[in-house]
Design an enzyme around this catalytic site. Structure first.
Site, PDB file in Angstrom:
ATOM      1  N   SER A  35       0.831  -1.207   0.000  1.00  0.00           N
ATOM      2  CA  SER A  35       0.000   0.000   0.000  1.00  0.00           C
ATOM      3  C   SER A  35       0.866   1.258   0.000  1.00  0.00           C
ATOM      4  CB  SER A  35      -0.911   0.018   1.230  1.00  0.00           C
ATOM      5  OG  SER A  35      -1.759  -1.095   1.256  1.00  0.00           O
TER       6      SER A  35
HETATM    7  N1  SAH Z   1      -0.641  -4.647   4.106  1.00  0.00           N
HETATM    8  C1  SAH Z   1      -0.043  -5.049   2.846  1.00  0.00           C
HETATM    9  C2  SAH Z   1      -1.013  -4.806   1.714  1.00  0.00           C
HETATM   10  C3  SAH Z   1      -0.872  -5.823   0.658  1.00  0.00           C
HETATM   11  S1  SAH Z   1      -2.134  -5.806  -0.571  1.00  0.00           S
HETATM   12  C4  SAH Z   1       1.270  -4.333   2.606  1.00  0.00           C
HETATM   13  O1  SAH Z   1       1.480  -3.276   3.201  1.00  0.00           O
HETATM   14  O2  SAH Z   1       2.095  -4.828   1.849  1.00  0.00           O
HETATM   15  C5  SAH Z   1      -3.424  -6.761   0.154  1.00  0.00           C
HETATM   16  C6  SAH Z   1      -3.078  -8.158   0.567  1.00  0.00           C
HETATM   17  O3  SAH Z   1      -4.291  -8.779   1.006  1.00  0.00           O
HETATM   18  C7  SAH Z   1      -2.535  -9.055  -0.554  1.00  0.00           C
HETATM   19  O4  SAH Z   1      -1.320  -9.606  -0.149  1.00  0.00           O
HETATM   20  C8  SAH Z   1      -3.622 -10.117  -0.735  1.00  0.00           C
HETATM   21  O5  SAH Z   1      -3.121 -11.388  -1.111  1.00  0.00           O
HETATM   22  C9  SAH Z   1      -4.257 -10.145   0.649  1.00  0.00           C
HETATM   23  N2  SAH Z   1      -5.611 -10.683   0.710  1.00  0.00           N
HETATM   24  C10 SAH Z   1      -6.625 -10.531  -0.181  1.00  0.00           C
HETATM   25  N3  SAH Z   1      -7.726 -11.191   0.233  1.00  0.00           N
HETATM   26  C11 SAH Z   1      -7.406 -11.779   1.430  1.00  0.00           C
HETATM   27  C12 SAH Z   1      -8.109 -12.617   2.362  1.00  0.00           C
HETATM   28  N4  SAH Z   1      -9.360 -13.008   2.141  1.00  0.00           N
HETATM   29  N5  SAH Z   1      -7.456 -13.032   3.460  1.00  0.00           N
HETATM   30  C13 SAH Z   1      -6.165 -12.679   3.710  1.00  0.00           C
HETATM   31  N6  SAH Z   1      -5.446 -11.900   2.862  1.00  0.00           N
HETATM   32  C14 SAH Z   1      -6.050 -11.458   1.744  1.00  0.00           C
END
Ligand code: SAH
Length: 213
Positions: free
Chosen positions: A64
């Protein structure tokens, strides 16, 4: 890659940018100042790691924007030792910011590739969440509930019911809701059955998907 005075200088500049964009919580700004974001990215992005941008982290996902991380962290109103559930570990950067703020963090990731990569990276950086797990965030972590706060870092098409039941009374859920664009939504648990809702503007996240992959 290592952390250097140059990186620290860039982090200090990033904190100024975040202040200009309206982040005021000193605990959040202090954590952003300390967590080496470049170490959560592929080395090819090192030079850009302290710009307020999102970058690919593998498995079709993105880290993000620092502003988004700061904004969500501020909405969480983290106090030391708070027990926080994070849905979407991804690169682990948001996890690290919450740990730096003194929270006890439980984090779920549904992409096995990212789960493996990040659960190996964080201990190497000396960052210790309480739990990192491979699973479906729509279910939350009933065995570890209730939480002082829950943060969802992927765009959810609707509010997952299971998560509502895992928030302490007086605690909150911070979740971006929507398909193409998401509204940053805050739900405060008033009592067993009632929630107070506040909306905090538009954001763009990768989608929250069901089941593990
Ligand atoms: N907080 C992270 C954001 C990554 S993007 C950072 O700072 O890097 C969002 C993430 O949510 C992705 O890695 C994706 O695989 C995960 N995601 C999507 N749906 C999900 C679910 N149902 N349960 C757990 N993770 C999920």
């Amino acid at each position: 890659m290592r952390d250097s005075a140059k990186h620290q200088g860039l982090r200090n500049q990033l904190v100024e940018v975040l202040k200009q964009k309206g982040i005021v919580d000193s605990n959040v700004l202090d954590a952003i100042k300390r967590v080496p974001r470049h170490l959560f990215l592929d080395s090819s992005f090192e030079d850009f790691a302290y710009q307020d941008k999102a970058f690919p982290i593998g498995a079709g996902q993105t880290i993000s924007h620092p502003y988004t991380v700061a904004f969500q962290s501020q909405l969480l109103q983290v106090k030391k030792e708070d027990k926080i559930l994070e849905i979407g570990t991804g690169s682990g950067y948001q996890t690290a910011v919450l740990v730096a703020m003194g929270a006890r963090v439980y984090s779920i990731e549904r992409q096995n590739e990212l789960y493996k990569k990040t659960s190996a990276l964080l201990p190497r950086l000396g960052i210790r969440p309480k739990l990192m797990t491979f699973g479906d965030g729509y279910k939350g972590l009933p065995n570890y509930a209730p939480f002082d706060a829950i943060i969802v870092t992927a765009g959810a098409p609707f509010i997952p019911q299971a998560l509502l039941g895992q928030i302490k009374i007086g605690g909150r859920l911070i979740i971006p809701i929507g398909d193409e664009v998401q509204i940053m939504t805050e739900l405060i648990r008033i009592n067993e059955k009632q929630f107070e809702k506040h909306e905090h503007g538009d954001f763009k996240f990768v989608p929250m998907l069901e089941n593990k992959n």
